[in-house]
Design a protein around this motif. Structure first.
Motif, short mmCIF file in Angstrom:
data_model
loop_
_atom_site.label_atom_id
_atom_site.label_comp_id
_atom_site.label_asym_id
_atom_site.label_seq_id
_atom_site.Cartn_x
_atom_site.Cartn_y
_atom_site.Cartn_z
N LEU A 1 -27.61 -16.74 -36.90
CA LEU A 1 -29.05 -16.63 -36.62
C LEU A 1 -29.56 -17.90 -35.92
CD1 LEU A 1 -30.41 -14.92 -39.87
CD2 LEU A 1 -29.95 -13.86 -37.64
N MET A 2 -29.06 -19.06 -36.32
CA MET A 2 -29.44 -20.31 -35.64
C MET A 2 -29.08 -20.25 -34.16
SD MET A 2 -28.30 -23.20 -38.45
CE MET A 2 -28.48 -24.56 -37.30
N LEU A 3 -27.87 -19.79 -33.89
CA LEU A 3 -27.41 -19.73 -32.50
C LEU A 3 -28.19 -18.68 -31.71
CD1 LEU A 3 -25.52 -20.73 -30.33
CD2 LEU A 3 -23.70 -19.31 -31.30
N GLY A 4 -28.43 -17.52 -32.32
CA GLY A 4 -29.22 -16.49 -31.65
C GLY A 4 -30.63 -16.96 -31.35
N THR B 1 -27.42 -30.13 -34.96
CA THR B 1 -27.31 -31.23 -35.92
C THR B 1 -28.02 -30.82 -37.21
OG1 THR B 1 -29.38 -32.35 -35.34
CG2 THR B 1 -27.44 -32.85 -33.97
N ALA B 2 -27.96 -31.67 -38.19
CA ALA B 2 -28.62 -31.40 -39.47
C ALA B 2 -30.12 -31.20 -39.30
CB ALA B 2 -28.34 -32.53 -40.46
N ASN B 3 -30.70 -31.77 -38.26
CA ASN B 3 -32.15 -31.63 -38.02
C ASN B 3 -32.53 -30.22 -37.62
OD1 ASN B 3 -32.63 -34.35 -38.58
ND2 ASN B 3 -32.30 -34.97 -36.45
N ASP B 4 -31.56 -29.43 -37.19
CA ASP B 4 -31.83 -28.05 -36.78
C ASP B 4 -31.77 -27.06 -37.94
OD1 ASP B 4 -31.99 -28.64 -33.93
OD2 ASP B 4 -29.83 -28.99 -34.05
N LEU B 5 -31.36 -27.53 -39.09
CA LEU B 5 -31.09 -26.66 -40.23
C LEU B 5 -32.21 -26.71 -41.25
CD1 LEU B 5 -28.92 -24.89 -41.80
CD2 LEU B 5 -28.25 -27.05 -42.90
N ILE B 6 -32.66 -25.53 -41.70
CA ILE B 6 -33.55 -25.46 -42.86
C ILE B 6 -32.83 -24.69 -43.94
CG2 ILE B 6 -35.78 -24.73 -43.77
CD1 ILE B 6 -36.90 -24.82 -40.94
N LEU B 7 -32.42 -25.40 -44.98
CA LEU B 7 -31.74 -24.80 -46.13
C LEU B 7 -32.55 -25.18 -47.36
CD1 LEU B 7 -29.22 -23.26 -47.20
CD2 LEU B 7 -28.14 -25.50 -47.51
#
Length: 329
Positions: free
Chosen positions: A194-197, A244-250
């Motif tokens: 989903l991040m890549l899409g 990078t980690a900045n692109d992730l919301i977990l």
């Protein structure tokens, strides 16, 4: 980008995109939509069907006659793998955590209906015992193919790049844009895809994975695992993106007492969704993720001005195995 990847036809797509008007009214907004991957069709549905189309395609292309995967006793991934193997004429071995119960229920019951070979692994629910099983099967003349925990490798993530494109086409037809997409994040490929899409289609939607498990993946912290997988998937399809980690919301605020341990958060979310929309969530994944969404609305992290998509990843068969924990009378 995926035309050169072998693919088995296993599910029914596109899955429905619907608006949850009664649940939204119950919470006082925002607008809430649901992507119904519980309706993929294979083995009572679920998001793993998307991943398995590419993974099983690869297994068949490599001449496998046997597939092996691992999971918890109520693994949705294992249940759908069992159904996929049966439909393709492949022998299926499941390495399940825990010990065999007196009476199989939920997903385990369906694993047995599909005729799987089940191996009990105690604390090792993420495939730690698979290498020894591979050697055993090879010695018996089999051609085994190992499917990673949760179907979470680059092929599994590619399926969710494709799924994001499917969603984008649907939401354009409905003339709606989403501020947030909320989903259960457990083994990583759904999240990474989903991040890549999202990046490829430039939709700028906030993707919020609700963390389901306290553990690691492949001895790597789970957040880093997702980022690594998004990057390796981008390389696989020759997409020039770097995360990078900045692109992730977990969001790990709702893990509670751990994987598969049901609390008030999950109980309320399951009951509220069922009683307002007639839709069943599962106790382990979507119940926790919806509980997170509900709390984010109540605490103002999501406002009445937002438009939220909840990605229903399936899992309802597990409800039957958690009847005592849910304590619904």
């Amino acid at each position: 980008m995926t035309d050169n990847l072998p693919k088995a036809s296993l599910g029914y797509f596109p899955t429905p995109l619907i608006e949850l008007t009664r649940l939204s009214a119950k919470l006082g907004g925002p607008k809430i939509y649901m992507k119904r991957d519980d309706n993929t069709g294979l083995a009572l549905g679920g998001n793993k069907t998307r991943k398995l189309e590419y993974i099983m395609g690869d297994a068949l292309a490599k001449g496998a006659d046997t597939v092996i995967t691992a999971g918890a006793i109520q693994s949705n991934h294992c249940r759908q793998t069992a159904g996929a193997a049966a439909s393709l004429g492949l022998e299926c071995h499941l390495v399940l955590g825990g010990k065999e119960p007196t009476r199989p229920q939920g997903n385990l019951l369906l694993d047995k209906v599909y005729g799987c070979h089940i191996h009990w692994a105690g604390k090792n629910r993420k495939g730690e015992d698979i290498p020894a099983l591979v050697e055993q099967l090879k010695a018996e003349g089999k051609k085994p193919y190992v499917i990673p925990y949760g179907g979470s490798n680059e092929l599994g993530a590619v399926a969710f790049v494709e799924a994001y494109e499917e969603l984008d086409s649907q939401r354009r037809d409905m003339n709606v844009s989403f501020t947030h997409i909320i989903f259960a994040s457990s083994s990583g490929a759904t999240h990474a895809g989903l991040m890549l899409g999202n990046r490829i289609l430039e939709t700028n939607c906030q993707l919020v994975g609700i963390n389901i498990d306290k553990g690691e993946m492949d001895k790597v912290p789970f957040d880093q695992h997702i980022v690594n997988l998004a990057n390796s998937t981008a390389r696989l399809i020759e997409a020039d993106y770097q995360f990078t980690a900045n692109d992730l919301i977990l969001n790990s605020n709702y893990v509670g007492d751990g994987y598969g341990v049901i609390g008030e958060l999950e109980k309320e979310a399951i009951a509220m969704t069922a009683q307002n929309e007639g839709i069943l969530l599962d106790p382990v994944y979507t119940g926790r993720a919806m509980g997170g969404l509900i709390d984010m609305v109540r605490t103002g992290q999501i406002t009445s001005e937002d438009t939220v998509l909840f990605w229903h990843t399936g899992g309802a068969p597990a409800l039957f195995a958690y009847a005592e924990d849910l304590d619904i009378r």
